[in-house]
Design a protein around this motif. Sequence first.
Motif, short mmCIF file in Angstrom:
data_model
loop_
_atom_site.label_atom_id
_atom_site.label_comp_id
_atom_site.label_asym_id
_atom_site.label_seq_id
_atom_site.Cartn_x
_atom_site.Cartn_y
_atom_site.Cartn_z
N ILE A 106 -18.54 32.03 9.86
CA ILE A 106 -18.41 33.48 10.06
C ILE A 106 -17.74 33.77 11.40
O ILE A 106 -16.86 34.63 11.51
N ALA A 107 -18.15 33.04 12.45
CA ALA A 107 -17.55 33.23 13.77
C ALA A 107 -16.06 32.95 13.74
O ALA A 107 -15.26 33.66 14.38
N HIS A 108 -15.66 31.91 13.00
CA HIS A 108 -14.23 31.60 12.89
C HIS A 108 -13.48 32.71 12.16
O HIS A 108 -12.34 33.04 12.52
N GLU A 109 -14.10 33.28 11.14
CA GLU A 109 -13.47 34.39 10.43
C GLU A 109 -13.31 35.60 11.35
O GLU A 109 -12.27 36.26 11.35
N LEU A 110 -14.34 35.88 12.12
CA LEU A 110 -14.30 37.05 13.01
C LEU A 110 -13.27 36.91 14.11
O LEU A 110 -12.77 37.92 14.62
N GLY B 169 -9.11 39.12 12.77
CA GLY B 169 -10.57 39.09 12.70
C GLY B 169 -11.18 40.32 13.32
O GLY B 169 -10.63 40.91 14.26
N ARG B 170 -12.33 40.74 12.81
CA ARG B 170 -12.94 41.99 13.25
C ARG B 170 -13.37 41.98 14.71
O ARG B 170 -13.52 43.03 15.33
N ALA B 171 -13.59 40.78 15.27
CA ALA B 171 -14.02 40.72 16.67
C ALA B 171 -12.85 40.73 17.65
O ALA B 171 -13.07 40.95 18.85
N MET B 172 -11.64 40.52 17.16
CA MET B 172 -10.52 40.30 18.08
C MET B 172 -10.13 41.52 18.91
O MET B 172 -9.79 41.37 20.09
N PRO B 173 -10.15 42.74 18.39
CA PRO B 173 -9.80 43.88 19.26
C PRO B 173 -10.73 43.98 20.47
O PRO B 173 -10.27 44.21 21.60
N ALA B 174 -12.03 43.79 20.26
CA ALA B 174 -12.97 43.88 21.37
C ALA B 174 -12.81 42.72 22.34
O ALA B 174 -12.91 42.89 23.56
N GLY C 39 -2.58 36.12 16.94
CA GLY C 39 -3.63 37.11 17.08
C GLY C 39 -5.04 36.57 17.01
O GLY C 39 -6.01 37.31 17.16
N ALA C 40 -5.17 35.25 16.79
CA ALA C 40 -6.49 34.64 16.75
C ALA C 40 -6.96 34.28 18.15
O ALA C 40 -6.18 34.29 19.12
N LEU C 41 -8.21 33.96 18.27
CA LEU C 41 -8.78 33.54 19.54
C LEU C 41 -8.27 32.15 19.90
O LEU C 41 -8.30 31.23 19.06
N ASP C 42 -7.83 31.97 21.13
CA ASP C 42 -7.50 30.65 21.66
C ASP C 42 -8.81 30.02 22.13
O ASP C 42 -9.31 30.32 23.22
N ARG C 43 -9.38 29.19 21.29
CA ARG C 43 -10.73 28.68 21.54
C ARG C 43 -10.79 27.82 22.80
O ARG C 43 -11.78 27.87 23.56
N ALA C 44 -9.77 27.03 23.03
CA ALA C 44 -9.78 26.18 24.22
C ALA C 44 -9.74 27.03 25.49
O ALA C 44 -10.47 26.76 26.46
N ALA C 45 -8.92 28.06 25.47
CA ALA C 45 -8.83 28.94 26.64
C ALA C 45 -10.14 29.68 26.87
O ALA C 45 -10.61 29.83 28.00
N MET C 46 -10.75 30.16 25.79
CA MET C 46 -12.02 30.86 25.93
C MET C 46 -13.12 29.91 26.39
O MET C 46 -13.97 30.28 27.21
N LEU D 28 -22.02 41.08 15.36
CA LEU D 28 -21.16 40.98 14.18
C LEU D 28 -21.58 39.80 13.30
O LEU D 28 -21.61 39.91 12.07
N ILE D 29 -21.87 38.67 13.94
CA ILE D 29 -22.30 37.49 13.18
C ILE D 29 -23.62 37.77 12.48
O ILE D 29 -23.80 37.41 11.31
#
Length: 215
Positions: free
Chosen positions: A41-45, A50-55, A69-76, A97-98
């Motif tokens: 679910i977290a990966h989808e968001l 994904g619904r979490a990306m604007p925030a 437009g996806a999250l850069d997981r390594a950077a985060m 959200l999760i």
Amino acid sequence: MRGTQVVSFVVGLTGGIGSGKSTVADLFAERGAALVDTDRIAHELTGPEGRAMPAIAAAFGPDVMRADGALDRAAMRRRVFDDPASKARLEAILHPLIRAESDARCAAAHAAPYVLLAVPLLVEAGVDGYRARVDRILVVDCAETVQVERVMARSGLSADEVRAIMATQATRAARRAVADDIVCNDGGLESLVPQVEKLHRTYLEMAMIKVKANC
């Protein structure tokens, strides 16, 4: 049945990194359990659109965004690893959200005899909150040396790097202390299958009792 609502029997599945949670979850799913995976679910968001990306973009800026437009997981990961405030900000965005999505999927799993809610950081997120959402807590457990070996084999990380990740998670003793049920995964599938089979039968019986109690 009271009204038209079907109350699902939910098992919260957790375990430390390298414990084999995914393997255990798949074995239960093969036997008919509905699998609701909060990691998925977290990966989808946090995927493209994904619904979490604007925030997340508003809170952390473009440095944590990929071109699609996806999250850069390594950077985060680098951003939050040594910054508790950033970690808390990210969790404040993702966790509600999760939770909402996982609760909706658990409630919708009427066709399955019971639901397996996989939450890798269940203990870290707060056991009391999950006690109200699940009927049982199942911990996948193994020796810490086995965890290190497994993660090194699949990720290429050093032992010190794996232990650093483990140090950010709940201890093995803390997970075992909250468990209603434990699957020991120090060995291979041959030792896992009988444990899963036994628990599967137990959960089927408990789920039936819960259904009858709500009739």
